[in-house]
Design a protein around this motif. Sequence first.
Motif, mmCIF file in Angstrom:
data_model
loop_
_atom_site.group_PDB
_atom_site.id
_atom_site.type_symbol
_atom_site.label_atom_id
_atom_site.label_comp_id
_atom_site.label_asym_id
_atom_site.label_seq_id
_atom_site.Cartn_x
_atom_site.Cartn_y
_atom_site.Cartn_z
ATOM 1 N N ASP A 15 40.352 -28.674 4.084
ATOM 2 C CA ASP A 15 39.929 -29.482 5.223
ATOM 3 C C ASP A 15 40.951 -30.569 5.542
ATOM 4 O O ASP A 15 41.190 -30.905 6.710
ATOM 5 N N GLU A 16 41.591 -31.114 4.504
ATOM 6 C CA GLU A 16 42.629 -32.112 4.711
ATOM 7 C C GLU A 16 43.884 -31.485 5.320
ATOM 8 O O GLU A 16 44.495 -32.045 6.241
ATOM 9 N N LEU A 17 44.245 -30.321 4.799
ATOM 10 C CA LEU A 17 45.420 -29.622 5.311
ATOM 11 C C LEU A 17 45.229 -29.238 6.768
ATOM 12 O O LEU A 17 46.139 -29.376 7.590
ATOM 13 N N ARG A 18 44.028 -28.799 7.093
ATOM 14 C CA ARG A 18 43.727 -28.421 8.468
ATOM 15 C C ARG A 18 43.908 -29.613 9.414
ATOM 16 O O ARG A 18 44.475 -29.481 10.505
ATOM 17 N N ARG A 19 43.448 -30.785 8.973
ATOM 18 C CA ARG A 19 43.578 -31.990 9.799
ATOM 19 C C ARG A 19 45.049 -32.333 10.028
ATOM 20 O O ARG A 19 45.462 -32.674 11.143
ATOM 21 N N VAL A 20 45.856 -32.233 8.957
ATOM 22 C CA VAL A 20 47.280 -32.547 9.082
ATOM 23 C C VAL A 20 47.972 -31.560 10.020
ATOM 24 O O VAL A 20 48.829 -31.950 10.824
ATOM 25 N N ILE A 21 47.606 -30.277 9.939
ATOM 26 C CA ILE A 21 48.205 -29.274 10.823
ATOM 27 C C ILE A 21 47.865 -29.578 12.280
ATOM 28 O O ILE A 21 48.726 -29.534 13.164
ATOM 29 N N GLU A 22 46.623 -29.912 12.543
ATOM 30 C CA GLU A 22 46.225 -30.280 13.907
ATOM 31 C C GLU A 22 46.993 -31.501 14.404
ATOM 32 O O GLU A 22 47.475 -31.533 15.552
ATOM 33 N N ASP A 23 47.125 -32.491 13.541
ATOM 34 C CA ASP A 23 47.835 -33.717 13.918
ATOM 35 C C ASP A 23 49.326 -33.481 14.136
ATOM 36 O O ASP A 23 50.009 -34.326 14.733
ATOM 37 N N SER A 24 49.816 -32.326 13.639
ATOM 38 C CA SER A 24 51.234 -31.987 13.778
ATOM 39 C C SER A 24 51.520 -31.209 15.054
ATOM 40 O O SER A 24 52.633 -30.726 15.250
ATOM 41 N N GLY A 25 50.515 -31.089 15.927
ATOM 42 C CA GLY A 25 50.735 -30.460 17.220
ATOM 43 C C GLY A 25 50.272 -29.032 17.321
ATOM 44 O O GLY A 25 50.775 -28.276 18.159
ATOM 45 N N PHE A 26 49.288 -28.637 16.498
ATOM 46 C CA PHE A 26 48.773 -27.274 16.527
ATOM 47 C C PHE A 26 47.319 -27.246 16.974
ATOM 48 O O PHE A 26 46.552 -28.179 16.716
ATOM 49 N N ARG A 27 46.958 -26.156 17.631
ATOM 50 C CA ARG A 27 45.567 -25.873 17.982
ATOM 51 C C ARG A 27 45.142 -24.609 17.247
ATOM 52 O O ARG A 27 45.778 -23.568 17.346
ATOM 53 N N PHE A 28 44.055 -24.703 16.482
ATOM 54 C CA PHE A 28 43.559 -23.539 15.751
ATOM 55 C C PHE A 28 42.833 -22.600 16.707
ATOM 56 O O PHE A 28 41.960 -23.026 17.466
ATOM 57 N N GLU A 29 43.184 -21.321 16.641
ATOM 58 C CA GLU A 29 42.555 -20.319 17.500
ATOM 59 C C GLU A 29 41.709 -19.323 16.716
ATOM 60 O O GLU A 29 40.872 -18.642 17.307
ATOM 61 N N ALA A 30 41.932 -19.224 15.420
ATOM 62 C CA ALA A 30 41.135 -18.311 14.584
ATOM 63 C C ALA A 30 41.178 -18.806 13.156
ATOM 64 O O ALA A 30 42.203 -19.299 12.685
ATOM 65 N N GLU A 31 40.048 -18.675 12.466
ATOM 66 C CA GLU A 31 39.951 -19.044 11.056
ATOM 67 C C GLU A 31 38.925 -18.135 10.383
ATOM 68 O O GLU A 31 37.885 -17.839 10.964
ATOM 69 N N SER A 32 39.245 -17.704 9.178
ATOM 70 C CA SER A 32 38.289 -16.905 8.408
ATOM 71 C C SER A 32 38.709 -16.896 6.944
ATOM 72 O O SER A 32 39.815 -17.326 6.596
#
Length: 428
Positions: A382-399
């Motif tokens: 969950d922390e890594l996901r937040r950092v990735i988003e803050d780095s300019g990414f939009r998540f389109e799929a997760e599983s």
Amino acid sequence: SSSSSSSGDSVGGAAMSGAKKRRGKKAKSRGGDASPAPRATSASPRAVAEDEEILEHRHLQEVVLSFMCYRQRALNELAVTASRIGSLSPEHTARVAFLADALRDARMAIDVNAQFIHAMLSAQQLYEGYDELLEIVTANPGFAAGRVSHDNASKAESTLKQLVRDWSEEGAPERNAAYQPVIDAIRARFPSPYADGGSTRSGGEAGESGSEGFDEERERVRVIVPGSGLGRLVFELARLGYAAQGNEFSYHMLLASQFVLNSLDTARAVVVHPFVTTRSNLRARADQLRAVAVPDVSPFTIPPGAQFSMAAGDFLEVYGDEDGSVDVFATVFFIDTARNILDYIDTIARGLKPGGMWVNCGPLLYHFAEMHGFLSIELAWDELRRVIEDSGFRFEAESIVECTYACNPNSMLANVYHAQFFVAVKTR
């Protein structure tokens, strides 16, 4: 070879480009080398470069020796087993007399593996004096054993299991679990430039070219696969028409992949016995001794004009200067090899084009987590996901993807990863 690359020396099924590598204390890993860089010194840049070259040569030599000593070490372990059986009482020895046949068959299987390793090493020309070293070890089997760390010796053994994962029919279910979601995600966003959509699954039949009718007018989609191991995912992406480049740090993986991609031009060209040194959790002795044919498909069936290359070296060094030139980064069982995972995120974000895609499948088994004195940043998902988003990414799929890694499918024991799969698109 029918493949091509814009740079690097030709190496059969793929083209190889070199990149400087750093070596130091070893970290835990799933089968390849994972090493922090040596600490900086106050010496002149030229002296530092010379020292690094010497250390690099020594490390490569130890990796080569780790393969060369495989047979002697395996036979030594077998001798221990035979000695233990011999220490039993006459009554008990008689009751397990059938183990004599198992020991004989194991020796034969070890010899087959040693022949494969000899062929692999004989196909290389790595440095001055390399041929002489091969001759010395061939004439004196015990020469290498005392010069190799247990860590490197175990990686030589694990390379045989990696062959099963990436280049055998038996390994198809395991690699499809991790690779196929990644391939499907790439194809969904960047359709194959081949008229027929390219190859199907990564367990294709021998002789499949996997493509017809390449659209020369379309620009190649550039896909980078860090931590590419023995190169199967890169091969599959190149068969689909992408400009695919693998990146690998481990000499164990690089030597084996170079041999498979350049020298094994027919399907089922060789056999190995990857589990012969495994003595626990066996359902049947035949599971330990069984032969596995590799490769399941010839690397030379890659279509004419395919762009397939491998870059040797540390991911951050090889791609640190990329600036908006990559369409896709495909990371499979890779991101947890970072000492500072934020460096990986920054390198991927910087390297991708706007609208480019990062597709990932793997766990967070941080390789440096238990190494004192070295940097290791261990983020929860969950922390890594937040950092990735803050780095300019939009998540389109997760599983969550359940998969194993270089596992003996017939064993009583299997480590099952609940791997994190995601597709993230660069938005800025």
